[in-house]
Structures are given as C-alpha cells and as structure tokens.
Motif scaffolding. Structure first.
Motif, PDB file in Angstrom:
ATOM      1  N   PHE A 203      -4.198  -6.122  -3.578  1.00 48.83           N
ATOM      2  CA  PHE A 203      -3.847  -4.748  -3.213  1.00 48.83           C
ATOM      3  C   PHE A 203      -3.290  -3.980  -4.408  1.00 48.83           C
ATOM      4  O   PHE A 203      -2.140  -3.535  -4.413  1.00 48.83           O
ATOM      5  CB  PHE A 203      -2.850  -4.724  -2.044  1.00 48.83           C
ATOM      6  N   SER A 204      -4.123  -3.825  -5.417  1.00 49.44           N
ATOM      7  CA  SER A 204      -3.729  -3.104  -6.624  1.00 49.44           C
ATOM      8  C   SER A 204      -3.765  -1.598  -6.367  1.00 49.44           C
ATOM      9  O   SER A 204      -4.141  -1.133  -5.288  1.00 49.44           O
ATOM     10  CB  SER A 204      -4.677  -3.457  -7.774  1.00 49.44           C
TER      11      SER A 204
ATOM     12  N   VAL B  62       0.843  -1.194   0.000  1.00 49.36           N
ATOM     13  CA  VAL B  62       0.000   0.000   0.000  1.00 49.36           C
ATOM     14  C   VAL B  62       0.878   1.244   0.000  1.00 49.36           C
ATOM     15  O   VAL B  62       2.034   1.210   0.442  1.00 49.36           O
ATOM     16  CB  VAL B  62      -0.944   0.060   1.234  1.00 49.36           C
ATOM     17  N   ASN B  63       0.329   2.327  -0.503  1.00 45.01           N
ATOM     18  CA  ASN B  63       0.980   3.635  -0.409  1.00 45.01           C
ATOM     19  C   ASN B  63       0.505   4.263   0.903  1.00 45.01           C
ATOM     20  O   ASN B  63      -0.642   4.702   1.010  1.00 45.01           O
ATOM     21  CB  ASN B  63       0.592   4.503  -1.604  1.00 45.01           C
ATOM     22  N   TRP B  64       1.363   4.320   1.894  1.00 45.45           N
ATOM     23  CA  TRP B  64       0.952   4.710   3.237  1.00 45.45           C
ATOM     24  C   TRP B  64       0.518   6.167   3.308  1.00 45.45           C
ATOM     25  O   TRP B  64      -0.417   6.513   4.034  1.00 45.45           O
ATOM     26  CB  TRP B  64       2.068   4.413   4.238  1.00 45.45           C
TER      27      TRP B  64
ATOM     28  N   GLU C  84      -6.005   1.894  -1.452  1.00 42.72           N
ATOM     29  CA  GLU C  84      -5.937   2.673  -0.214  1.00 42.72           C
ATOM     30  C   GLU C  84      -7.290   3.251   0.182  1.00 42.72           C
ATOM     31  O   GLU C  84      -7.632   3.316   1.370  1.00 42.72           O
ATOM     32  CB  GLU C  84      -4.912   3.806  -0.347  1.00 42.72           C
ATOM     33  N   SER C  85      -8.088   3.663  -0.791  1.00 45.36           N
ATOM     34  CA  SER C  85      -9.389   4.236  -0.463  1.00 45.36           C
ATOM     35  C   SER C  85     -10.321   3.184   0.136  1.00 45.36           C
ATOM     36  O   SER C  85     -11.111   3.481   1.041  1.00 45.36           O
ATOM     37  CB  SER C  85     -10.032   4.860  -1.708  1.00 45.36           C
TER      38      SER C  85
ATOM     39  N   LYS D 128      -3.236   7.525   4.363  1.00 47.69           N
ATOM     40  CA  LYS D 128      -3.515   8.555   5.374  1.00 47.69           C
ATOM     41  C   LYS D 128      -4.387   9.664   4.793  1.00 47.69           C
ATOM     42  O   LYS D 128      -5.251  10.222   5.494  1.00 47.69           O
ATOM     43  CB  LYS D 128      -2.199   9.124   5.905  1.00 47.69           C
ATOM     44  N   PHE D 129      -4.165  10.000   3.513  1.00 41.50           N
ATOM     45  CA  PHE D 129      -5.003  11.011   2.870  1.00 41.50           C
ATOM     46  C   PHE D 129      -6.460  10.570   2.834  1.00 41.50           C
ATOM     47  O   PHE D 129      -7.372  11.325   3.192  1.00 41.50           O
ATOM     48  CB  PHE D 129      -4.511  11.277   1.441  1.00 41.50           C
ATOM     49  N   TRP D 130      -6.694   9.318   2.415  1.00 36.79           N
ATOM     50  CA  TRP D 130      -8.068   8.827   2.333  1.00 36.79           C
ATOM     51  C   TRP D 130      -8.693   8.695   3.715  1.00 36.79           C
ATOM     52  O   TRP D 130      -9.916   8.857   3.875  1.00 36.79           O
ATOM     53  CB  TRP D 130      -8.106   7.488   1.588  1.00 36.79           C
TER      54      TRP D 130
END
Length: 218
Positions: free
Chosen positions: A108-109, A58-60, A113-114, A64-66
């Motif tokens: 986990f493509s 994941v892009n951490w 993250e959302s 956090k943004f989402w």
C-alpha cells in the motif's frame, strides 16, 4: 466489455491459504469496529464496505476522491452491506475473493488509493450488471435530451473531445470518465472532472475570445 468486467472481478488469479484469510477477516472486522477505520460507499442502492486494519495504510480522503472519479453516482453511506473489501498490510501483493468478501494484501505505497477505487468500481460493475445496469468507460455530453457517448479507456482523450463538443457545438458535460446505462438511457456519470493543463489554457482562451466578440458586437 461485460466479459472483461467479469474476469477482473473474479479474484481467482491469486490464492492465499484459507485459514489465514479467515483469521485476517476476524482481525480486520474487530479492528475496524473498534477504531472506525472503515468506509461504506453506495452506488444505485448497492453498498460496499472497505475495512483496514491500520488506518494509515491509505489516505481515506484521497480514496474517496478517486471513488468519485471512477464510480458514477457514488456517495458515502452508513447502511448495511453484504460486500466488503479488506485491506491487509503485507510484503506480498495478493488478491483473494470469496463471494461477498475480497482481500487485498500488499505494501500500500503512495498512490494505492486509485487502484483500490478501481477495484471497488469493478465490484460495483458486477453488482449493477445483475440489475441490468451497465457501467462503462465513456465520456458523455448531451444536447436537447440526446446524449453522445465517447468510449475509451483512461487518458485516451475522452475529456478533450467532450470539451470540444461543449465549446464548439453547445453541448453540456454529463461525465468525462465513466457512465452507467440502463434501458438505453444514461442514468449516472462521474462528478469529478480531470482536465489537462493544455485544455484548461484552451478553455481560458476561448472564454476570452467569446468575451471580446461580445464586446465588439455591442
């Protein structure tokens, strides 16, 4: 609304072998502890820890943004928590929950993250509901201490309407996406606002017209 939140959080739709879950849990906890591939988020004194065996799944920062888009008042924390979300890279998309721990498995493509943030929001919604706090999808604007709620799901036009309240009627925005209610009072809102391109252009035009009007009158 409450029943939907409860159904979504239950995690009974998918099943995994219990022995495999226990093994994955040990692996994830050991790996996250060693590599620091984890984040704890807090919302109104409730905490959830998200752990991943592999940091790159994941892009951490995007996660956090989402979180900030979906969870009112959320912030990163370092306190103790009894609730965890384990991210397990596998070919099959599955979900399992056992009270304090949830296990999300899949490829986990890009863009996952959302969905992880949305699931985290549903966990928070259940925890907060026990304390009498209601997390709902709604835009909110206020004027003179009185709030207006615009209920609706994602991409239903809540932000567009609340912006009209701001530009035409002098309201101020509290949230454009989700709010938390307690005893009839709005106590929290998401602090990242998503605005469509056409609404940005509208805001720019309105600001120009307002400036021109002031210039002419002066």
């Amino acid at each position: 609304m409450i029943s939907v939140i409860s159904r979504n959080i239950s995690g009974n739709r998918f099943r995994l072998p219990w022995d495999e879950l226990k093994k994955q849990k040990v692996m994830l906890n050991a790996s996250a502890s060693r590599k620091g591939e984890r984040v704890v988020v807090e919302c109104f004194e409730e905490r959830i820890e998200i752990l991943a065996e592999q940091k790159e799944i994941v892009n951490w920062e995007e996660l956090k943004f989402w979180m900030k888009r979906f969870i009112p008042g959320v912030r990163e924390d370092s306190g103790e928590t009894g609730h965890r979300i384990h991210l397990i890279p596998k070919n099959e998309n599955t979900l399992e929950s056992d009270n304090a721990d949830s296990y999300l498995s899949g490829g986990f493509s890009d863009g996952c993250e959302s969905f992880i943030a949305k699931y985290t929001q549903q966990m928070f919604a259940k925890l907060l509901l026990r304390k009498g706090y209601l997390l709902i999808p709604a835009a909110c604007a206020q004027r003179n201490g009185k709030a207006v709620l615009l209920l609706g799901d994602y991409w239903q036009g809540k932000t567009s309407v609340v912006m009209k309240l701001v530009t035409d009627l002098g309201y101020s925005i509290i949230s454009d996406n989700y709010v938390i209610l307690h005893d009839g009072t709005v106590i929290g809102g998401t602090n990242h606002i998503s605005v469509r391109k056409e609404n940005i252009e509208l805001l720019l035009i309105l600001r120009i017209l307002k400036y021109l009007k002031k210039s002419i009158l002066s």
